[in-house]
Design an enzyme around this catalytic site. Sequence first.
Site, PDB file in Angstrom:
ATOM      1  N   LEU A  50      -0.477  -2.764   8.839  1.00 10.09           N
ATOM      2  CA  LEU A  50      -1.086  -1.654   8.095  1.00 10.09           C
ATOM      3  C   LEU A  50      -2.223  -2.119   7.188  1.00 10.09           C
ATOM      4  O   LEU A  50      -2.927  -1.283   6.624  1.00 10.09           O
ATOM      5  CB  LEU A  50      -0.034  -0.938   7.233  1.00 10.09           C
ATOM      6  CG  LEU A  50       0.982  -0.070   7.983  1.00 10.09           C
ATOM      7  CD1 LEU A  50       2.183  -0.895   8.411  1.00 10.09           C
ATOM      8  CD2 LEU A  50       1.437   1.100   7.134  1.00 10.09           C
ATOM      9  N   TYR A  64     -15.772   2.786   9.864  1.00 11.86           N
ATOM     10  CA  TYR A  64     -14.303   2.736   9.864  1.00 11.86           C
ATOM     11  C   TYR A  64     -13.764   3.103  11.247  1.00 11.86           C
ATOM     12  O   TYR A  64     -12.940   2.384  11.825  1.00 11.86           O
ATOM     13  CB  TYR A  64     -13.764   3.682   8.791  1.00 11.86           C
ATOM     14  CG  TYR A  64     -12.267   3.688   8.649  1.00 11.86           C
ATOM     15  CD1 TYR A  64     -11.574   2.548   8.274  1.00 11.86           C
ATOM     16  CD2 TYR A  64     -11.536   4.854   8.873  1.00 11.86           C
ATOM     17  CE1 TYR A  64     -10.197   2.555   8.138  1.00 11.86           C
ATOM     18  CE2 TYR A  64     -10.161   4.883   8.728  1.00 11.86           C
ATOM     19  CZ  TYR A  64      -9.501   3.729   8.360  1.00 11.86           C
ATOM     20  OH  TYR A  64      -8.126   3.744   8.226  1.00 11.86           O
ATOM     21  N   GLY A  91       0.824  -1.208   0.000  1.00 12.48           N
ATOM     22  CA  GLY A  91       0.000   0.000   0.000  1.00 12.48           C
ATOM     23  C   GLY A  91       0.851   1.248   0.000  1.00 12.48           C
ATOM     24  O   GLY A  91       2.088   1.185  -0.078  1.00 12.48           O
ATOM     25  N   ILE A 134       1.409   3.814   2.444  1.00 14.74           N
ATOM     26  CA  ILE A 134       2.335   3.982   3.581  1.00 14.74           C
ATOM     27  C   ILE A 134       3.214   2.743   3.722  1.00 14.74           C
ATOM     28  O   ILE A 134       4.420   2.834   3.952  1.00 14.74           O
ATOM     29  CB  ILE A 134       1.564   4.246   4.901  1.00 14.74           C
ATOM     30  CG1 ILE A 134       0.703   5.503   4.786  1.00 14.74           C
ATOM     31  CG2 ILE A 134       2.549   4.394   6.066  1.00 14.74           C
ATOM     32  CD1 ILE A 134      -0.157   5.809   6.019  1.00 14.74           C
ATOM     33  N   LYS A 147     -11.819   0.588  13.803  1.00 15.64           N
ATOM     34  CA  LYS A 147     -10.457   0.894  14.252  1.00 15.64           C
ATOM     35  C   LYS A 147     -10.415   1.111  15.769  1.00 15.64           C
ATOM     36  O   LYS A 147      -9.430   0.788  16.432  1.00 15.64           O
ATOM     37  CB  LYS A 147      -9.928   2.130  13.514  1.00 15.64           C
ATOM     38  CG  LYS A 147      -9.525   1.833  12.075  1.00 15.64           C
ATOM     39  CD  LYS A 147      -8.250   0.994  12.025  1.00 15.64           C
ATOM     40  CE  LYS A 147      -7.668   0.901  10.640  1.00 15.64           C
ATOM     41  NZ  LYS A 147      -6.338   0.259  10.636  1.00 15.64           N
TER      42      LYS A 147
END
Length: 329
Positions: free
Chosen positions: A76, A149, A10, A12, A153
């Site tokens: 991640l 989301y 991805g 990052i 998280k």
Amino acid sequence: MKSIVTGGAGFIGSHLVERLLDAGDDVVVLDDFSTGRRANLDAVADRAALRVIEGSILDRRLVDEVVNGADRVFHLAAAVGVRLIVDRPLDGLRTNIHGTENVLDACVRSGARLLLVSTSEIYGKNTADRLHESSDRILGSPLTARWTYAAAKGIDEAFAHAYWNEFGLNVVIARPFNTVGARQTGRYGMVVPNLVGQALRGEPLTVFGDGKQTRCFSSVHDVVPAMTALIESPECVGAAFNLGGKREISILELAQLAIDTTGSSSSIVLVPYEEAYGAGFEDMRRRVPDNSAAAAAVGFDPITPLEAVVAEVADDLRRRSHVAEPVAL
Ligand code: UDP
């Protein structure tokens, strides 16, 4: 040192993989290539110390196999991007909750250290002048897709903290705020590559709502070193750390910056949220980090100016529009 990077293909993740390889780590990337791209790892594809495994964090047995014998895990892999979450909330919930549980379990079994990458989104609609790690979370209804989301998280963080408390898992949590840089795509909503891409194509820049909402964008080149420093600091275990930019900017100002940086003749249009994301969409008016905990713990100092970040994104989009696997400019 053997490091696993879930989501390593991805945006990052790929920058992190480069840094770990440069530091001499053996790196295993686990990525399902849902939003990640093989091309993101082009610069390091020929390194013998890199192994790329295509697979999902939802595959419990695979996660166990990959994590077994590793010294540390950078987690991640996630369903990310407002566009993707709004369009496919169930995928987001499953990946972000069950997938993370698999990673946590595997780390407990193997004894690996873990960096859990969370998000500033968990603070929701809290517009406080500087969000501290202990600030309240102000979320809308869990029936509104956007909040799934933050909900997922938040559960990930609670799981991680409980695993630390009850199983002694060596885990630290990072909360990046609107991280930006080369290889980020606008396809899943992210505003900087979206606006810069529009400016490069000479299209109107779509600013959602009244454009007065603000964010503090940070460079991936400032955030990634902080992530490696956090996992290497024993005193950070069990805690969460904000990683955000210094400058608060409205999205309207950002659009102007994208136009100025690219020398574009594009105009700016205001698009109602309902048109962009459907009825009932809620945005955050403001999101400003207090970075003092990460500054004190690992010397985090997000020095890269936003002008340089926007220029990097523009260069990257221009370059990628000319390579074999072009991005939609
Ligand atoms: N945004 C915008 N135009 C776009 C994409 C996003 O005006 O083409 C706005 C979005 O509504 C939000 C801000 O830019 O207010 C940042 O959006 P992004 O999805 O990048 O991140 P987040 O909302 O998670 O901070």
